[in-house]
Structure formats: C-alpha cells, structure tokens
Enzyme design. Structure first.
Site, PDB file in Angstrom:
ATOM      1  N   LYS A  33      13.269 118.455 -23.885  1.00 16.28           N
ATOM      2  CA  LYS A  33      11.985 119.083 -23.574  1.00 16.28           C
ATOM      3  C   LYS A  33      10.924 118.540 -24.516  1.00 16.28           C
ATOM      4  O   LYS A  33      11.105 118.510 -25.742  1.00 16.28           O
ATOM      5  CB  LYS A  33      12.066 120.601 -23.745  1.00 16.28           C
ATOM      6  N   ASP A  60       6.915 120.339 -20.881  1.00 18.49           N
ATOM      7  CA  ASP A  60       6.597 121.772 -20.932  1.00 18.49           C
ATOM      8  C   ASP A  60       5.162 121.980 -21.430  1.00 18.49           C
ATOM      9  O   ASP A  60       4.932 122.265 -22.603  1.00 18.49           O
ATOM     10  CB  ASP A  60       7.604 122.454 -21.870  1.00 18.49           C
ATOM     11  N   LYS A  62       2.797 123.915 -19.398  1.00 21.47           N
ATOM     12  CA  LYS A  62       2.342 125.216 -18.887  1.00 21.47           C
ATOM     13  C   LYS A  62       0.879 125.194 -18.440  1.00 21.47           C
ATOM     14  O   LYS A  62       0.052 125.985 -18.900  1.00 21.47           O
ATOM     15  CB  LYS A  62       2.544 126.308 -19.944  1.00 21.47           C
ATOM     16  N   ASP A  65      -5.270 126.524 -15.029  1.00 19.72           N
ATOM     17  CA  ASP A  65      -6.699 126.239 -14.941  1.00 19.72           C
ATOM     18  C   ASP A  65      -7.093 126.376 -13.478  1.00 19.72           C
ATOM     19  O   ASP A  65      -6.291 126.787 -12.645  1.00 19.72           O
ATOM     20  CB  ASP A  65      -6.998 124.832 -15.480  1.00 19.72           C
ATOM     21  N   ARG A 217      15.726 125.575 -31.836  1.00 20.82           N
ATOM     22  CA  ARG A 217      16.087 125.706 -33.247  1.00 20.82           C
ATOM     23  C   ARG A 217      17.578 125.775 -33.543  1.00 20.82           C
ATOM     24  O   ARG A 217      18.018 125.224 -34.572  1.00 20.82           O
ATOM     25  CB  ARG A 217      15.353 126.913 -33.839  1.00 20.82           C
TER      26      ARG A 217
END
Length: 240
Positions: A33, A60, A62, A65, A217
């Site tokens: 990603k 990614d 997102k 608009d 993580r």
C-alpha cells in the site's frame, strides 16, 4: 480472498520504503500500500518503481472532491498501473461513478493488462461510534452508517469498500458475492492498537470474510519484518 497481506508502506520517503523492502528476498512478490505520506513526497514515480519491481500496489489516497475533479484525477491514477485505489463514499454516488470511469479510461490508455479495482472508504477504522455521532452528526449506529455507505458504493458500480473486518460479514450478506471488503486495522494479539479503534487479528479477519487485509506497523516496526510478514501471512491463510 487474496492470499497476500497488503503491507502498508507508511514511510516518509522512497529511501526508507526501499530500505524496508530490502529486508525481504528480492524474488518475493508483494502486495503493498502506498498512502498519502509516501505518494505526496515521491509522486507517481514511487508507484512505477514498485510495479517495476514486480509488486502489486494499492494506492490509498481516499479522493473526495467534486465529481469532475475526481474524474480527472482518477484518469491520471489509472495510468500508473495500480491494482487498487480508493475514494471516500461520503463524496456521493455521482462522484464515485465518474471516478470509476476515469480510472478505467486511464488504465485503457496505457493498455494495462490489469483492470484496476476502485473501492470506497465507509468509516475509517480510527472512528468510533461516539465520535461519528458527535463530530459527523450522523444519528445512527456505526454499523448502519457503514452498511449504508457500502450499499451506496455498490449501486455506484464500484468494486468494494474499505471497512473494518468486523463489518465485512454484514456487508457481504447485503451486497453481491464479488463485492470486496478490504480491511485495515489488523493487529496480532500482542500488538498495541495505536490510533485504530476497530481491530482484529489476521485469522479473525478471514473468519469474518474479509477479502484483503492491510497490515502496517506490526510488520514495518518489527525487529524482523520478513519473519513477522510470514507469520501474518500464515495466520491470514489459516483454515478456520
């Protein structure tokens, strides 16, 4: 179900991302990603670099608009050869429809062998029901909001949604069989939750019918990232 966990390359720059990837065998093909932090620093070239190395990319960003702006942006993103990218379902059905059109037009313009998937964010996994109601003024349960956005996304012709694995089974029950649920918020039992609120383990995500999992993580901050990746991959592919 995709057999590869998607590794979130949430790094500040190309050098750190490639240093992390150097801990993996060179022949290992990964699904990674690229989010806002890395993309806004390095631009489209980082996506090209990763795909040239044989990796699949979930971009990614997102997008959210007005429809025309998102259409034009998606047309450019479609030229990058990404496997998956996304928008916010809150942008509305018209925005989502033209986003899909732009993405496919961009991919066709480069004669991409891969038809990119477009998915929509329902509610972020960092969002709790309390914060959603208080800050977004949505007078419904988090569950109802997620299902509403998922149905809106399917009606708009998109391929699936980003959601918590806790919501995947409900979504699959009320959408078509090929509608995908991509799920972040994946942790091992020994991991800290961090800023995520709705988290599950890799094998729990499979049991909850998630189609993709995104893991950051727990892998990127591990002492031995490749070993941790293999552990998570094994759990994700474990039969329940």
């Amino acid at each position: 179900m995709n057999t590869l966990p998607i590794i979130a390359l949430d790094f500040p720059n190309r050098e750190d991302a490639q240093q992390f990837l150097s801990t993996f065998p060179k022949e290992e093909q990964l699904f990674v990603k690229v989010g806002m932090e890395l993309f806004y620093k390095e631009g489209p070239s980082i996506v090209q670099e990763l795909t040239d190395q044989g990796h699949e990319v979930f971009l990614d960003l997102k997008l959210h608009d007005i429809p025309n702006t998102v259409y034009r942006a998606m047309k450019n993103l479609g030229k990058l050869g990404v496997a998956i990218t996304n928008v916010h379902a809150a942008g509305g059905s018209e925005m989502m429809k033209v986003a899909k059109e732009g993405l496919l037009e961009g991919a066709q313009s480069i004669r991409s062998q891969v038809k990119p998937q477009l998915i929509a964010v329902t509610q972020l996994t960092s969002t709790s029901e309390q914060s959603m109601q208080a800050e977004q003024l949505i007078p419904h349960s988090l569950h109802e909001s997620v299902l509403h956005y998922a149905k809106l996304t399917e009606t708009a012709g998109l391929d699936g949604v980003v959601c918590s694995a806790l919501e995947a089974k409900w979504i699959h029950e009320q959408t078509s069989t090929d509608f995908v649920c991509l799920t972040p918020g994946i942790r091992l039992l020994t991991d800290a939750k961090g800023d995520q609120q709705r988290v599950v383990t890799p094998n729990q995500a499979r049991g909850l019918t998630a189609d993709y999992i995104v893991v950051g993580r727990p892998i990127t901050q591990a002492k031995s990232p490749y070993e941790k990746y293999q552990e998570i991959k094994s759990l994700w592919n474990e039969e329940n």
